[in-house]
Scaffold this active site. Structure first.
Site, PDB file in Angstrom:
ATOM      1  N   ARG A 177       0.821  -1.214   0.000  1.00 11.68           N
ATOM      2  CA  ARG A 177       0.000   0.000   0.000  1.00 11.68           C
ATOM      3  C   ARG A 177       0.860   1.274   0.000  1.00 11.68           C
ATOM      4  O   ARG A 177       0.380   2.353   0.353  1.00 11.68           O
ATOM      5  CB  ARG A 177      -0.974   0.020   1.180  1.00 11.68           C
ATOM      6  CG  ARG A 177      -2.072  -1.055   1.086  1.00 11.68           C
ATOM      7  CD  ARG A 177      -2.918  -0.832  -0.170  1.00 11.68           C
ATOM      8  NE  ARG A 177      -4.090  -1.677  -0.241  1.00 11.68           N
ATOM      9  CZ  ARG A 177      -4.143  -2.835  -0.877  1.00 11.68           C
ATOM     10  NH1 ARG A 177      -3.052  -3.308  -1.476  1.00 11.68           N
ATOM     11  NH2 ARG A 177      -5.253  -3.535  -0.924  1.00 11.68           N
ATOM     12  N   LEU A 178       2.106   1.170  -0.399  1.00 16.13           N
ATOM     13  CA  LEU A 178       2.964   2.345  -0.536  1.00 16.13           C
ATOM     14  C   LEU A 178       2.847   2.870  -1.973  1.00 16.13           C
ATOM     15  O   LEU A 178       3.786   2.810  -2.772  1.00 16.13           O
ATOM     16  CB  LEU A 178       4.413   1.992  -0.183  1.00 16.13           C
ATOM     17  CG  LEU A 178       4.625   1.480   1.243  1.00 16.13           C
ATOM     18  CD1 LEU A 178       6.097   1.156   1.485  1.00 16.13           C
ATOM     19  CD2 LEU A 178       4.127   2.511   2.259  1.00 16.13           C
TER      20      LEU A 178
END
Length: 212
Positions: free
Chosen positions: A191-192
């Site tokens: 989720r970066l």
């Protein structure tokens, strides 16, 4: 229903870095649009349009992008539809492209103006005959009794304009959203995600990264 809270996708297709993007957000958009077209995505020009009433009550719908130039991002609609009425009193709006196959989104904020009537006329003439008749048949966003009302109206119009010469309705035409902010989102692992945003100023466009 399946437990949707447990659904997961891991985004690792690509990366996006502020040092690598094009300096002009329009050029960057066109590059990504070419990628979407080249990958034969279903309806790559479909874009969610967000408008709001004078009181700030939002509404959303999907429209089709029909052009991009120095005036912004163009689409067409019925001026008397809900979006048309809202844009008439509150021209601030937003667009969102989402291409899950490429793990990409583009978010665009700005102000909307109507396109010149001559330009709307030219585009209207390029549409299929049934689409031209449909613009007349539908009092968009109004309540109708049933589908038959719509089909009957369409048939009467087909007979009225049997010669194929359908005039441009006064209530229908183009809009252009001139952006003051454009964000390019590329999905990332853990989720970066990569979020690169362009912001307009008198001196041009600034480029920065946003936390995901």
């Amino acid at each position: 229903m399946k437990d949707i809270a447990k659904l997961r996708n891991d985004y690792r297709r690509d990366r996006l870095d502020e040092s690598a993007v094009l300096r002009d957000p329009y050029a960057q958009f066109k590059q990504w649009m070419e990628d979407a077209l080249g990958n034969k995505l279903h309806e790559p020009t479909a874009v969610t349009l967000a408008t709001a009433s004078l009181r700030g009550v939002p509404s959303l719908r999907t429209v089709l992008l029909k052009g991009v130039d120095e005036r912004g991002f163009q689409f067409y609609s019925n001026y008397e539809s809900r979006k048309g009425r809202e844009l008439a009193v509150n021209p601030s709006a937003a667009l969102l492209f989402f291409w899950p196959e490429l793990e990409r989104q583009i978010r665009i904020n700005g102000r909307v103006t109507r396109l010149p009537r001559a330009e709307s006329e030219e585009y209207f003439r390029s549409r299929p005959l049934e689409s031209q008749l449909g613009a007349w048949a539908s009092a968009q966003s109004s309540t109708i009794e049933n589908r038959q009302v719509l089909e009957d109206r369409f048939q009467r119009l087909r007979e009225k304009y049997a010669d194929g010469n359908v005039p441009l309705p006064d209530f229908w035409g183009g809009y252009s959203l001139l952006p003051d902010e454009i964000e390019f989102w590329q999905g990332g692992g853990a989720r970066l995600h990569d979020r690169i945003v362009y912001q307009a100023s008198e001196s041009g466009w600034s480029i920065s990264r946003l936390a995901p």
